[in-house]
Design a protein around this motif. Structure first.
Motif, short mmCIF file in Angstrom:
data_model
loop_
_atom_site.label_atom_id
_atom_site.label_comp_id
_atom_site.label_asym_id
_atom_site.label_seq_id
_atom_site.Cartn_x
_atom_site.Cartn_y
_atom_site.Cartn_z
N LEU A 129 0.85 -1.20 0.00
CA LEU A 129 0.00 0.00 0.00
C LEU A 129 0.88 1.24 0.00
N GLY A 144 0.69 5.80 -0.80
CA GLY A 144 -0.09 6.97 -1.21
C GLY A 144 0.81 8.13 -1.58
N THR A 179 0.67 12.37 -1.58
CA THR A 179 -0.09 13.55 -1.17
C THR A 179 -0.42 14.40 -2.41
N PHE A 189 -3.19 4.94 -3.42
CA PHE A 189 -4.24 5.94 -3.21
C PHE A 189 -3.71 7.37 -3.25
N MET A 213 -1.75 8.94 8.68
CA MET A 213 -1.00 8.03 7.81
C MET A 213 -1.09 6.60 8.35
N ASP A 225 -4.37 5.23 7.28
CA ASP A 225 -4.32 4.82 5.86
C ASP A 225 -3.79 3.40 5.72
N ILE A 226 -2.75 3.14 6.48
CA ILE A 226 -2.02 1.87 6.33
C ILE A 226 -2.74 0.73 7.04
N VAL A 259 4.91 -1.34 2.87
CA VAL A 259 4.60 0.02 2.47
C VAL A 259 5.82 0.66 1.80
N VAL A 311 7.93 3.51 0.56
CA VAL A 311 7.99 4.96 0.82
C VAL A 311 9.43 5.46 0.67
N1 TRP Z 1 3.04 10.98 3.81
C1 TRP Z 1 3.35 10.43 2.54
C2 TRP Z 1 4.28 11.37 1.79
O1 TRP Z 1 4.23 12.56 1.99
C3 TRP Z 1 2.11 10.17 1.74
C4 TRP Z 1 1.23 9.16 2.44
C5 TRP Z 1 0.10 9.43 3.13
C6 TRP Z 1 1.49 7.77 2.54
N2 TRP Z 1 -0.40 8.26 3.65
C7 TRP Z 1 0.42 7.24 3.32
C8 TRP Z 1 2.50 6.93 2.05
C9 TRP Z 1 0.36 5.86 3.62
C10 TRP Z 1 2.42 5.58 2.36
C11 TRP Z 1 1.37 5.05 3.14
O2 TRP Z 1 5.05 10.91 0.97
#
Ligand code: TRP
Length: 324
Positions: free
Chosen positions: A6, A8, A10, A40, A134, A137-138, A146, A148
């Motif tokens: 998963l 995301g 922003t 997402f 965050m 979300d996860i 995840v 990132v």
């Molecule tokens: N905070 C992340 C960023 O700025 C974006 C993000 C929001 C995210 N929720 C998340 C990334 C959940 C991974 C999982 O890059």
């Protein structure tokens, strides 16, 4: 447990090469090996910093188009907008109530703004508790992995902390996720710092050839003359090139640095390579962009697939805390 990835992005600003190499491309690679992938648009994260509705709306559209143009298959993955899954905010509150304030005090993003700012001037509560949103979300989808950038590693550790705390109080509920770190430090912006909207140094992903060329020509180099050997390791042009090129091409470029390639030639070489590699994405982007409601339809289908999972899980969580 099967792998469930998963991640995301922003939704602030326009998608850039840092988003592509740091998040989109590695995530799509991982998606090929994972059983489930959740991608997402973190739109509720964007309003922490962006108060301009048009900017938020257009960024949602463009970040979605960046995923779709880069080859995301919405049939074999879950692709959605955070704000469409209301249960995430519900979970976020529940998690607020098991999170120590001290944990949030230690978040890098907050600490950086707090320095020499005893009154917390200019810091909203969204920014302060952002790691909890965050975590929601996860944890909402029990993701196992995840992907990132390194700057998000602390948030992943906090997510693990919060999940463990909840599990400890209310019984085993959440999967403890692991971070997969995408090395986005090797994606310099035009001023040499990490490519980021906050530094205003980005090279856009979805732009025409002329704009791409203009951005590349602006990359900061040094004053060495043509013919003088140049250090490739510290060079922004070279480092960007490595993201596009094969090992042989990189070795060749290194040799040209040793032989004193001019900055003009080095930038042209980067431009040609980048332009070729980005061409299929750009073509798809210009095609998709013209299809009215395409993004809206993808996101509403995504929400239809994802929301039932969240609804079922939030019921279980509510009953664990005694609210059902
Ligand atoms: N905070 C992340 C960023 O700025 C974006 C993000 C929001 C995210 N929720 C998340 C990334 C959940 C991974 C999982 O890059």
């Amino acid at each position: 447990m099967k792998n469930r990835i998963l991640t995301g992005i922003t939704t602030s600003g326009t998608p850039h090469l840092g988003n592509y190499f740091g998040a989109i491309r590695p995530s799509l690679e991982l998606a090929k090996e994972s059983t489930d992938s959740f991608f997402f648009l973190a739109d509720y994260h964007s309003i922490i910093k962006v108060n301009n509705p048009q900017e938020v709306t257009s960024s949602i559209e463009n970040i979605a188009l960046a995923w779709l143009s880069s080859g995301l298959d919405t049939n074999s993955s879950y692709f959605y907008k955070q704000s469409d899954i209301r249960e995430i905010l519900e979970l976020s509150w529940i998690l607020h109530c098991v999170t120590a304030k001290g944990l949030m005090n230690r978040a890098h993003a907050y600490k950086a703004l707090k320095e020499n700012n005893d009154d917390d001037k200019g810091i909203n509560m969204g920014l302060f508790s952002y790691p909890i949103l965050m975590a929601a979300d996860i944890l909402m989808f029990n993701s196992t992995h995840v992907p990132v950038g390194p700057d998000q590693l602390q948030h992943l550790e906090m997510t693990r902390d919060i999940a463990n705390r909840f599990n400890h109080i209310f019984g085993n509920t959440f999967e403890i996720p692991e971070a997969i770190i995408n090395d986005d430090e090797s994606i310099p912006g035009i001023d040499g710092r990490k490519m980021s909207k906050s530094y205003n140094n980005v090279i856009p992903l979805l732009c025409d050839e002329k704009t791409l060329k203009k951005s590349i020509m602006k990359i900061v180099t040094n004053s060495l003359e043509p013919g003088e050997p140049k250090d490739h390791k510290t060079c922004n042009v070279f480092n960007l090139y490595t993201n596009f090129a094969s090992d042989e091409e990189i070795a060749e470029f290194k040799e040209e640095y040793n032989n004193g390639i001019s900055w003009g030639d080095a930038k042209n070489k980067l431009f040609d390579k980048a332009n070729d590699s980005l061409l299929p994405i750009r073509e798809r982007y210009f095609e998709l962009k013209e299809q009215k409601d395409l993004v809206k339809d993808h996101l509403s289908n995504g929400a239809k697939k994802v929301r039932p999972l969240a609804q079922e899980f939030i019921e279980e969580i509510r009953s664990k805390i005694g609210i059902s």
